[in-house]
Write a protein that holds these residues in place. Structure first.
Motif, PDB file in Angstrom:
ATOM      1  N   HIS A  44       2.071   6.226  -7.255  1.00  0.00           N
ATOM      2  CA  HIS A  44       0.857   6.632  -7.957  1.00  0.00           C
ATOM      3  C   HIS A  44       1.067   7.807  -8.904  1.00  0.00           C
TER       4      HIS A  44
ATOM      5  N   GLN B  76       0.828  -1.202   0.000  1.00  0.00           N
ATOM      6  CA  GLN B  76       0.000   0.000   0.000  1.00  0.00           C
ATOM      7  C   GLN B  76       0.869   1.262   0.000  1.00  0.00           C
TER       8      GLN B  76
ATOM      9  N   ALA C 255       2.644   1.583  -3.389  1.00  0.00           N
ATOM     10  CA  ALA C 255       1.700   1.977  -4.440  1.00  0.00           C
ATOM     11  C   ALA C 255       1.368   3.461  -4.342  1.00  0.00           C
ATOM     12  N   ASP C 256       1.238   3.969  -3.128  1.00  0.00           N
ATOM     13  CA  ASP C 256       0.924   5.386  -2.961  1.00  0.00           C
ATOM     14  C   ASP C 256       2.076   6.274  -3.438  1.00  0.00           C
TER      15      ASP C 256
ATOM     16  N   ASP D 170      -6.353  -2.755  -1.870  1.00  0.00           N
ATOM     17  CA  ASP D 170      -7.229  -1.676  -2.328  1.00  0.00           C
ATOM     18  C   ASP D 170      -6.462  -0.566  -3.047  1.00  0.00           C
ATOM     19  N   ARG D 171      -5.601  -0.966  -3.963  1.00  0.00           N
ATOM     20  CA  ARG D 171      -4.882  -0.015  -4.809  1.00  0.00           C
ATOM     21  C   ARG D 171      -4.938  -0.526  -6.240  1.00  0.00           C
ATOM     22  N   TYR D 172      -5.078   0.391  -7.197  1.00  0.00           N
ATOM     23  CA  TYR D 172      -5.196  -0.063  -8.586  1.00  0.00           C
ATOM     24  C   TYR D 172      -3.840  -0.337  -9.216  1.00  0.00           C
TER      25      TYR D 172
END
Length: 331
Positions: free
Chosen positions: A91, A84, A87-88, A131-133
């Motif tokens: 992004h 998570q 990924a952030d 919950d990350r694309y």
């Protein structure tokens, strides 16, 4: 000195195979992005070393053990948190590259990889937690893995097909990916973006296996060239498969091709230069995977000129000679 931007200008993406908690929290990951890294892979081996070889996770592990959590769930919680956070950080790259890069890619527990249903169920479970694309799940290119890749792509999941060692492997994975992508597009009238995929072609293990056979065949002059020759042949097949009317129809509906991703690019034989593979695989619509060591070496001594599309005839001649010596490359 070469830069990663020069590779980007050639159409090649640059990912890093490294992940640990302090690397994310300290800002080192953000520093690598400023250098031009566009994606992160977290192989099981790298992640194991991060957990066992550092104190980053000790406090969290002790807390979870005190709560009575089983080892598998502790590992899952640590991995999900790191994914998570990564990924952030990635992004902005995901958005700036029109969702072509900016992914963090992670491996599944190997015990789950014997059955398509268990793979899909685990990916759905982890996907709901993460919950990350901009996340890719790594699935090995075994017969079960390839069928799972079709199902996952049809489910809207982006996949990193791993453990490819032959052009045949790539063709099988590409066929499954295209079938899954077609199913996804045909069954969805509205979506943010279609799932994408990459195919991780492993280089150094190929030469490690073939070179010993070339020595036995009395042809040491051919050593160190087979993996590069196969990569060039695979690249030619990539360009052939993802062109033409059938593919253009999917591309018009925002389908993305299955880009080759060069991995395990650190030579196993110390006689080969550190950038033996990296410098010979610069080409558009591919991904170069660096270890921290090869990244440093590239920024010091790398080349950024197009090399992947050169020498196709020589590559085919090399592979033909290897096969003539009785070496079964698919095997």
């Amino acid at each position: 000195m070469p830069t990663l931007q020069e590779l980007h200008d050639r159409g090649q993406s640059t990912w890093l195979n490294y992940l640990r908690n302090s690397f994310i929290r300290s800002g080192e990951l953000a520093d690598r992005l400023r250098l031009g890294i566009q994606g992160i892979t977290a192989s099981a081996g790298v992640y194991e070393q991060s957990i066992s070889g550092s104190s980053d996770y000790d406090a969290a592990i002790r807390r979870a053990m005190a709560e009575g959590k089983p080892a598998r769930r502790i590992h899952e919680a640590l991995l999900v948190d790191d994914i998570q956070r990564t990924a952030d950080v990635l992004h902005p790259v995901f958005e700036a590259t029109d969702r072509r890069d900016g992914f963090v890619s992670f491996e599944l527990e190997p015990a789950l990889l014997h059955e398509v249903a268990s793979i899909v169920a685990e990916v759905r479970h982890l996907g709901s937690l993460i919950d990350r694309y901009n996340v890719m799940v790594e699935v090995p290119a075994t017969p079960v893995g390839i069928e799972a890749m079709r199902a996952l792509t049809a489910d809207g999941v982006s996949v990193n097909a791993t453990h490819l060692f032959s052009v045949t492997d790539y063709e099988r994975v590409a066929s499954a990916y295209i079938a899954g992508l077609r199913e996804y597009i045909d069954s969805h009238s509205v979506w943010r973006t279609a799932p994408t995929a990459v195919a991780s072609f492993s280089l150094s293990p190929i030469d490690a296996a073939v070179d010993a056979r070339l020595d036995a065949a009395g042809r040491p002059d051919l050593k160190g060239h087979t993996a590069i020759a196969l990569a060039k042949a695979l690249y030619a097949r990539y360009r052939a498969i993802f062109s033409g009317e059938a593919w253009d129809h999917l591309a018009a509906r925002r389908g993305r091709p299955l880009r080759p991703k060069w991995t395990r690019t650190t030579p196993r034989d110390f006689l080969y230069p550190e950038l033996h593979y990296v410098n010979q695989l610069v080409g558009a619509d591919t991904i170069q995977t660096f270890s921290p060591a090869t990244l440093n070496a590239f920024l010091r001594d790398g080349v950024s000129g197009e090399t992947l599309s050169d020498g196709q005839d020589a590559a085919e001649a090399h592979l033909a000679e290897v096969r003539r010596l009785g070496i079964d490359l698919d095997a």
